[in-house]
Design a protein around this motif. Structure first.
Motif, PDB file in Angstrom:
ATOM      1  N   ALA A  76       4.261   2.780  -5.109  1.00 51.96           N
ATOM      2  CA  ALA A  76       3.162   1.969  -5.645  1.00 51.96           C
ATOM      3  C   ALA A  76       2.164   1.601  -4.547  1.00 51.96           C
ATOM      4  O   ALA A  76       0.940   1.658  -4.757  1.00 51.96           O
ATOM      5  N   SER A  77       2.676   1.232  -3.365  1.00 51.50           N
ATOM      6  CA  SER A  77       1.794   0.861  -2.256  1.00 51.50           C
ATOM      7  C   SER A  77       0.935   2.039  -1.819  1.00 51.50           C
ATOM      8  O   SER A  77      -0.260   1.891  -1.528  1.00 51.50           O
ATOM      9  N   SER A  78       1.529   3.224  -1.781  1.00 51.18           N
ATOM     10  CA  SER A  78       0.789   4.413  -1.351  1.00 51.18           C
ATOM     11  C   SER A  78      -0.280   4.802  -2.365  1.00 51.18           C
ATOM     12  O   SER A  78      -1.396   5.174  -1.990  1.00 51.18           O
ATOM     13  N   VAL A  79       0.056   4.721  -3.639  1.00 55.48           N
ATOM     14  CA  VAL A  79      -0.922   5.042  -4.687  1.00 55.48           C
ATOM     15  C   VAL A  79      -2.109   4.091  -4.605  1.00 55.48           C
ATOM     16  O   VAL A  79      -3.271   4.510  -4.644  1.00 55.48           O
ATOM     17  N   GLN A  80      -1.834   2.795  -4.461  1.00 60.26           N
ATOM     18  CA  GLN A  80      -2.930   1.832  -4.382  1.00 60.26           C
ATOM     19  C   GLN A  80      -3.748   2.023  -3.109  1.00 60.26           C
ATOM     20  O   GLN A  80      -4.982   1.923  -3.135  1.00 60.26           O
ATOM     21  N   ALA A  81      -3.064   2.328  -1.999  1.00 62.96           N
ATOM     22  CA  ALA A  81      -3.779   2.558  -0.737  1.00 62.96           C
ATOM     23  C   ALA A  81      -4.703   3.765  -0.855  1.00 62.96           C
ATOM     24  O   ALA A  81      -5.827   3.753  -0.326  1.00 62.96           O
ATOM     25  N   ALA A  82      -4.261   4.815  -1.556  1.00 59.09           N
ATOM     26  CA  ALA A  82      -5.083   6.017  -1.733  1.00 59.09           C
ATOM     27  C   ALA A  82      -6.292   5.725  -2.611  1.00 59.09           C
ATOM     28  O   ALA A  82      -7.395   6.229  -2.361  1.00 59.09           O
ATOM     29  N   VAL A  83      -6.098   4.916  -3.645  1.00 57.38           N
ATOM     30  CA  VAL A  83      -7.214   4.529  -4.517  1.00 57.38           C
ATOM     31  C   VAL A  83      -8.252   3.744  -3.720  1.00 57.38           C
ATOM     32  O   VAL A  83      -9.459   3.920  -3.888  1.00 57.38           O
ATOM     33  N   LYS A  84      -7.790   2.871  -2.837  1.00 54.15           N
ATOM     34  CA  LYS A  84      -8.698   2.041  -2.041  1.00 54.15           C
ATOM     35  C   LYS A  84      -9.414   2.824  -0.949  1.00 54.15           C
ATOM     36  O   LYS A  84     -10.621   2.665  -0.741  1.00 54.15           O
ATOM     37  N   GLY A  85      -8.669   3.633  -0.204  1.00 61.46           N
ATOM     38  CA  GLY A  85      -9.245   4.238   1.001  1.00 61.46           C
ATOM     39  C   GLY A  85      -9.222   5.740   1.075  1.00 61.46           C
ATOM     40  O   GLY A  85      -9.585   6.312   2.105  1.00 61.46           O
ATOM     41  N   GLY A  86      -8.782   6.415   0.012  1.00 53.10           N
ATOM     42  CA  GLY A  86      -8.741   7.867   0.033  1.00 53.10           C
ATOM     43  C   GLY A  86      -7.462   8.408   0.649  1.00 53.10           C
ATOM     44  O   GLY A  86      -6.506   7.671   0.879  1.00 53.10           O
ATOM     45  N   TYR A  87      -7.478   9.715   0.941  1.00 52.80           N
ATOM     46  CA  TYR A  87      -6.262  10.359   1.452  1.00 52.80           C
ATOM     47  C   TYR A  87      -6.618  11.445   2.452  1.00 52.80           C
ATOM     48  O   TYR A  87      -7.773  11.894   2.536  1.00 52.80           O
ATOM     49  N   VAL A  88      -5.616  11.852   3.227  1.00 51.80           N
ATOM     50  CA  VAL A  88      -5.757  12.916   4.221  1.00 51.80           C
ATOM     51  C   VAL A  88      -4.547  13.835   4.109  1.00 51.80           C
ATOM     52  O   VAL A  88      -3.532  13.464   3.507  1.00 51.80           O
ATOM     53  N   PRO A  89      -4.613  15.040   4.666  1.00 52.05           N
ATOM     54  CA  PRO A  89      -3.437  15.922   4.645  1.00 52.05           C
ATOM     55  C   PRO A  89      -2.242  15.254   5.306  1.00 52.05           C
ATOM     56  O   PRO A  89      -2.392  14.543   6.306  1.00 52.05           O
ATOM     57  N   GLY A  90      -1.054  15.463   4.751  1.00 54.14           N
ATOM     58  CA  GLY A  90       0.155  14.825   5.265  1.00 54.14           C
ATOM     59  C   GLY A  90       1.035  15.786   6.043  1.00 54.14           C
ATOM     60  O   GLY A  90       0.591  16.819   6.533  1.00 54.14           O
ATOM     61  N   GLY A  91       2.295  15.411   6.131  1.00 54.90           N
ATOM     62  CA  GLY A  91       3.259  16.259   6.823  1.00 54.90           C
ATOM     63  C   GLY A  91       3.029  16.390   8.317  1.00 54.90           C
ATOM     64  O   GLY A  91       3.494  17.351   8.945  1.00 54.90           O
TER      65      GLY A  91
ATOM     66  N   ASP B 171      -1.304  12.000   2.425  1.00 52.83           N
ATOM     67  CA  ASP B 171      -0.979  10.602   2.734  1.00 52.83           C
ATOM     68  C   ASP B 171      -2.225   9.742   2.559  1.00 52.83           C
ATOM     69  O   ASP B 171      -3.344  10.210   2.819  1.00 52.83           O
ATOM     70  N   PRO B 172      -2.057   8.478   2.155  1.00 53.21           N
ATOM     71  CA  PRO B 172      -3.215   7.581   2.074  1.00 53.21           C
ATOM     72  C   PRO B 172      -3.847   7.393   3.442  1.00 53.21           C
ATOM     73  O   PRO B 172      -3.158   7.248   4.450  1.00 53.21           O
ATOM     74  N   THR B 173      -5.174   7.366   3.468  1.00 54.37           N
ATOM     75  CA  THR B 173      -5.901   7.206   4.732  1.00 54.37           C
ATOM     76  C   THR B 173      -5.540   5.905   5.431  1.00 54.37           C
ATOM     77  O   THR B 173      -5.339   5.876   6.649  1.00 54.37           O
ATOM     78  N   THR B 174      -5.458   4.820   4.654  1.00 49.41           N
ATOM     79  CA  THR B 174      -5.193   3.518   5.280  1.00 49.41           C
ATOM     80  C   THR B 174      -3.809   3.465   5.916  1.00 49.41           C
ATOM     81  O   THR B 174      -3.614   2.728   6.886  1.00 49.41           O
TER      82      THR B 174
END
Length: 510
Positions: A378-393, A479-482
């Motif tokens: 839930a925290s990651s989904v909300q963080a992505a909505v707020k600040g976007g995302y970047v490639p993970g791994g 992953d979420p940017t934030t």
């Protein structure tokens, strides 16, 4: 002269010893969580002094429950807690990078690089890393964007049922609510043994009725929320022993009963109380067919009040006239006790719309872990909505480390060695992910660096099933940017703070 030289050398050795001691403490803490990162990461078993056992893959839980005395180690653990409180995920990444920064910083000092120059370089490198992460962020404009499901799956450790619950709740709540700074999606999650997975509009109060003679359910219920005890005002034993004191005691008892009867006159059907309920109040309210829930934890009390639109009052508020008390009442379409799960549900509140995620668990041993997993998702989904995302791994960190390495020659003097510390730390997450998957980290990190250079892509990483270089965006690993921003920033801050410690002195007892 010889004595002075000896003292001077001793001082240098002592200061280096302080740095080495702190570095070793950080290494111990980092090793406790590094085995959990990535899709092939394993669990850690935490044993309590009384025999209780926690099995978890959650970095902040491991760090929070560790028995740690060393002050430098506690500094790192506090950074992980701050990451969890602020973002809700990324604690393991922050810890690993902080460990990498400190470890490489110690190595540079041992080689003869002045600590001031190492710190200067780390500051410069971290600032560049933060800029690079922001520049590479991709933003989300639609709550139905399928990338959100992938983010929930990754943060939720590939538990598809938990990811689906989180995405469903996010859809019910909406993108605007998720972007509010005061709202945390992770706070609407409950996990209970024997429950079925469920998302519904309403709130849970994790308590039962005060007694079994009270109604099990109520519809179109007026709700009173008391942020206090529902008990008469107290009189000290010394005053009670006097005739005047006893008379005052009787007056307060009668006044209290009169105030409780106001609740009945108002047609209240549900009363939530922060603390205990006096026997006389229980009797009056039970006879009136009112459901009372006592000792509700503050967070649940606040959520319930917000949902039904009630204004919380103190027990002294019941002294006011009925019209005034009526203005503080809330309303719920349905309130009932789930007798199997032993909690109260409040649905259709007249206040703020609220959703609840109920995560089922087969046994009590996995209840806490299922809830932790859901909160991370839930925290990651909300963080992505707020600040976007970047490639993970670990791929974005490799890309940034390459860009920072290109600027190294422009850094003045020995501060360049501090920049090397940042480059090293940024490569640690991928190295640990592939090591946990059973591959040689040196080989795989170099493979990814070469692939980034040849293909000019910043999203290339390692497929932990095959060991091959693959595009993380194609694989859906993001992953979420934030999460990344806070992890890099926190790692840099704690590393600098620890590297700045020159001498350790035991403080006298006050």
């Amino acid at each position: 002269m010889k004595l002075k030289q000896a003292n001077s050398g001793s001082e240098v050795d002592e200061r280096l010893a302080a740095l080495m001691t702190n570095g070793n403490a950080i290494r111990v803490v980092t090793s406790a969580v590094e085995g959990t990162i990535g899709p092939k990461g394993l669990d850690t078993m935490l044993l309590g002094s009384s025999g209780e056992v926690i099995i978890t893959n959650d970095g902040v839980t491991i760090l929070d429950k560790m028995d740690v005395d060393h002050p430098a180690a506690r500094m790192l653990i506090n950074v992980a807690r701050a990451q969890q409180a602020e973002i809700g995920d990324g604690t393991t990444t922050a810890t690993i990078m902080a460990g990498g920064l400190v470890g490489e910083g110690v190595n540079q000092v041992i080689r003869g690089v002045p600590i001031a120059r190492v710190i200067e370089g780390i500051r410069h490198g971290v600032a560049l890393a933060l800029e690079q992460i922001k520049d590479r962020a991709k933003h989300i404009f639609d709550i139905q964007d399928p990338i959100l499901h992938r983010i929930a799956m990754i943060a939720g450790r590939e538990y598809s049922d938990i990811a689906q619950l989180v995405i469903k709740a996010a859809g019910l709540i909406g993108i605007e609510k998720l972007r509010e700074s005061s709202f945390k999606l992770s706070e609407i999650i409950f996990s209970q043994e024997g429950a079925e997975n469920e998302v519904f509009m309403g709130v849970i109060v994790d308590k039962q009725r005060l007694n079994q003679d009270m109604p099990v359910k109520s519809s179109q219920a007026k709700v009173l929320v008391i942020d206090d005890a529902l008990e008469p005002e107290e009189i000290g034993d010394e005053a009670l022993s006097t005739e005047a004191g006893f008379k005052r005691y009787l007056e307060l008892q009668n006044e209290f009963k009169t105030n409780v009867h106001k609740i009945v006159e108002l047609g209240v059907k549900v009363v939530l109380v922060d603390r205990g309920v006096h026997n006389s109040a229980e009797e009056i309210l039970t006879d009136a067919g009112i459901m009372v829930i006592q000792r509700v934890v503050p967070e649940e009390l606040r959520r319930a009040a917000d949902h039904v639109g009630a204004r919380m009052i103190k027990r002294t508020g019941l002294k006011k006239d009925i019209t005034n008390i009526a203005s503080s009442l809330g309303l719920a379409k349905n309130v009932y006790e789930d007798e199997k799960l032993k909690h109260i549900r409040m649905l259709g509140g007249a206040g703020k719309p609220m959703a609840t995620i109920l995560v089922g668990a087969a046994t009590k041993e996995v209840v806490g872990e299922r809830q932790r997993i859901a909160k991370d998702a839930a925290s990651s989904v909300q963080a992505a909505v707020k600040g976007g995302y970047v490639p993970g791994g670990g791929s974005i960190e490799i890309a940034i480390s390459r860009d920072i390495a290109k600027t190294r020659d422009a850094v003045k003097g020995m501060a360049a060695y501090g920049v090397d510390c940042v480059i090293h730390a940024l490569r640690r997450p991928l190295a640990q992910i592939v090591e946990n998957a059973g591959y040689n980290p040196l080989e795989k990190v170099e493979d990814v660096i070469a692939a980034h250079a040849n293909q000019n892509k910043d999203s290339l990483g390692i497929d932990c099933d095959t060991g091959e270089v693959i595009d993380m965006m194609t694989l859906g690993v993001v992953d979420p940017t934030t999460v990344k921003l806070h992890a890099v920033k926190a790692a840099g801050e704690v590393a600098i703070a620890i590297l700045r410690i020159d001498t350790i002195i035991k403080k006298k007892e006050e």
